[in-house]
Design a protein around this motif. Structure first.
Motif, short mmCIF file in Angstrom:
data_model
loop_
_atom_site.label_atom_id
_atom_site.label_comp_id
_atom_site.label_asym_id
_atom_site.label_seq_id
_atom_site.Cartn_x
_atom_site.Cartn_y
_atom_site.Cartn_z
N ASN A 66 -8.40 15.55 12.06
CA ASN A 66 -9.67 15.37 12.75
C ASN A 66 -9.62 15.90 14.18
N GLY A 67 -8.91 17.01 14.35
CA GLY A 67 -8.85 17.67 15.65
C GLY A 67 -7.86 17.09 16.63
N GLU A 68 -7.18 16.02 16.26
CA GLU A 68 -6.19 15.40 17.14
C GLU A 68 -4.80 15.54 16.54
N PRO A 69 -3.77 15.66 17.39
CA PRO A 69 -2.39 15.74 16.86
C PRO A 69 -2.09 14.56 15.94
N LEU A 70 -1.55 14.85 14.78
CA LEU A 70 -1.23 13.81 13.81
C LEU A 70 0.04 13.10 14.25
N ARG A 71 -0.07 11.81 14.51
CA ARG A 71 1.07 11.02 14.96
C ARG A 71 1.38 9.93 13.94
N HIS A 72 2.66 9.61 13.83
CA HIS A 72 3.10 8.57 12.90
C HIS A 72 3.87 7.53 13.72
N ARG A 73 3.14 6.54 14.20
CA ARG A 73 3.74 5.50 15.02
C ARG A 73 3.91 4.23 14.21
N ARG A 74 5.04 3.64 14.36
CA ARG A 74 5.35 2.41 13.64
C ARG A 74 4.33 1.32 13.98
N GLY A 75 3.82 0.68 12.94
CA GLY A 75 2.88 -0.41 13.15
C GLY A 75 1.43 0.01 13.22
N GLU A 76 1.16 1.33 13.31
CA GLU A 76 -0.21 1.81 13.37
C GLU A 76 -0.68 2.26 11.99
N PRO A 77 -1.97 2.11 11.68
CA PRO A 77 -2.50 2.60 10.41
C PRO A 77 -2.27 4.10 10.27
N LYS A 78 -1.86 4.52 9.09
CA LYS A 78 -1.60 5.94 8.85
C LYS A 78 -2.74 6.55 8.05
N GLU A 103 2.91 -4.59 -0.30
CA GLU A 103 3.62 -4.21 0.92
C GLU A 103 2.86 -3.14 1.71
N ALA A 104 2.10 -2.30 0.98
CA ALA A 104 1.37 -1.21 1.62
C ALA A 104 -0.03 -1.61 2.08
N VAL A 105 -0.50 -2.78 1.66
CA VAL A 105 -1.84 -3.23 2.07
C VAL A 105 -1.81 -3.57 3.55
N PRO A 106 -2.72 -3.00 4.35
CA PRO A 106 -2.72 -3.27 5.79
C PRO A 106 -2.85 -4.76 6.09
N ARG A 107 -2.06 -5.23 7.04
CA ARG A 107 -2.15 -6.61 7.48
C ARG A 107 -3.21 -6.72 8.59
N SER A 108 -4.00 -7.73 8.50
CA SER A 108 -5.01 -7.98 9.54
C SER A 108 -5.05 -9.47 9.82
N GLY A 109 -5.86 -9.84 10.82
CA GLY A 109 -5.95 -11.24 11.19
C GLY A 109 -6.45 -12.12 10.07
N LEU A 151 0.38 5.98 -7.08
CA LEU A 151 -0.95 6.30 -6.59
C LEU A 151 -1.64 5.06 -6.03
N ALA A 152 -1.51 3.94 -6.77
CA ALA A 152 -2.11 2.69 -6.31
C ALA A 152 -1.51 2.27 -4.97
N ARG A 153 -0.20 2.44 -4.83
CA ARG A 153 0.47 2.06 -3.59
C ARG A 153 -0.01 2.92 -2.42
N ALA A 154 -0.22 4.22 -2.68
CA ALA A 154 -0.73 5.10 -1.63
C ALA A 154 -2.15 4.70 -1.24
N LEU A 155 -2.98 4.37 -2.24
CA LEU A 155 -4.36 3.99 -1.97
C LEU A 155 -4.45 2.64 -1.28
N ALA A 156 -3.43 1.79 -1.47
CA ALA A 156 -3.42 0.47 -0.84
C ALA A 156 -3.46 0.56 0.67
N ALA A 157 -2.92 1.61 1.22
CA ALA A 157 -2.90 1.79 2.68
C ALA A 157 -4.23 2.29 3.22
N ARG A 158 -5.20 2.51 2.32
CA ARG A 158 -6.54 2.97 2.70
C ARG A 158 -6.50 4.27 3.50
#
Length: 329
Positions: A66-78, A103-109, A151-158
């Motif tokens: 999306n026009g921004e450098p792709l970063r992979h930071r620990r703890g951030e949504p990928k 394990e791949a489902v994002p954790r939220s409040g 595939l399901a595990r990849a989709l779990a991360a949205r």
């Protein structure tokens, strides 16, 4: 806009005397489309995929999302998730299928154990598996079922984009079609962007909107799937198409279709550690200097893709004869 863009991306291993696995690649995966990346083993496809996923560092160039450098930071949504070739090695055999996906489902409040369990059930159903499979372990499932779990595990991360790296090559032929149907249905339903990697053009043509062809670390041709398959401009692309069984005559061999191909069938692929000067494909090219005299430019000058159809990096792409191409569609 879920667009992935590679700009002059290079990946090098081993320092100055090492190997350049990816060399100055420019490629765009547009929003909601599937781009097929094809080429032989060792062409750099998987290295490019791992670079996009943050698993391999980029030596030069940049990867944008999306026009921004792709970063992979620990703890951030990928925004990008990768599905690997071998589902057996990508899933922990000691974890249940449900735990691996959860394990791949994002954790939220508001995330709860019950909510994650419900999401696992939903995802298993989405990929065509019995939700009760959440209690199974990888060793209790077939390769095709495990690839659905991956595939399901990849989709779990949205994710907004999926990189699928040779996801059918480890499966039986009878299972490949089922997985490809699933991939196509999920991509269309969810409007995902996808980079679909394979060495098999017969597989890529089934799912891809556009195709990029890679050889020894470089993209040698790219364009809409129908155009690449119906009117390839680079000899290497034509060679890959010739290797696909002809629908009208499955027993037809490439050498019978184009006699010039027989002159270079014994040529070994160039050493990726020491790629040849000039066009990297000239040692195997049916319209190159080993077959036709007076084409030393192929050995001396790197061909430019600018101004050529499908951005084909070939000095003589305009002269490429395509006998029998109707049978390839």
């Amino acid at each position: 806009m879920n667009e992935l863009r590679f700009e002059q991306v290079s990946v090098r291993f081993g320092g100055r005397r090492g190997m350049t696995a990816v060399d100055g690649v420019n490629l765009v995966v547009p929003q909601g489309q599937v781009v097929g990346l094809v080429g032989e083993s060792g062409s750099g496809k998987s290295t490019l995929a791992r670079a996009a996923a943050g698993l391999t560092p980029v030596s030069a160039g940049r990867i944008l999302f999306n026009g921004e450098p792709l970063r992979h930071r620990r703890g951030e949504p990928k925004p990008l998730q990768m599905v690997f070739q071998d589902p057996h090695s990508s899933l922990d055999p000691r974890m249940s299928i449900g735990d691996s996906i959860a394990e791949a489902v994002p954790r939220s409040g508001r995330s709860t154990a019950a909510g994650r369990a419900a999401e696992v059930q939903r995802l298993l159903g989405l990929v065509g598996l019995d939700p009760q499979r959440a209690f199974s372990y990888p060793g209790q499932m077939s390769g095709g079922q495990l690839q659905r779990v991956a595939l399901a595990r990849a989709l779990a991360a949205r994710p907004q984009l999926i990189v699928a790296d040779e996801i059918t090559s480890a499966l039986d032929v009878s299972v490949q079609g089922t997985v490809l149907n699933l991939v196509r249905e999920l991509q269309r339903e969810m409007r995902l962007s996808m980079l679909f990697i394979s060495h098999n053009l017969a597989v890529v043509r089934y799912v891809a909107d556009s195709i990029a062809v890679m050889y020894l670390g470089r993209i040698v041709e790219q364009g809409p799937s129908e155009q690449i398959l119906g009117d390839p401009q680079h000899p290497y692309t034509k060679d890959l198409l010739a290797a696909v069984p002809n629908q009208n005559n499955p027993g037809l061999q490439p050498a019978a279709v184009e006699p010039a191909l027989s002159a270079v069938t014994d040529a070994e692929p160039a050493d990726p550690h020491h790629p040849p000067l000039g066009c990297r494909y000239h040692l195997r090219c049916p319209i190159g200097p080993l077959v036709l005299p007076g084409r030393d430019i192929c050995k001396e000058a790197d061909p430019s893709a600018e101004g050529r159809r499908h951005a084909a990096a070939c000095h003589f792409s305009d002269e490429l004869l395509l006998s029998g191409r109707e049978g390839l569609l």
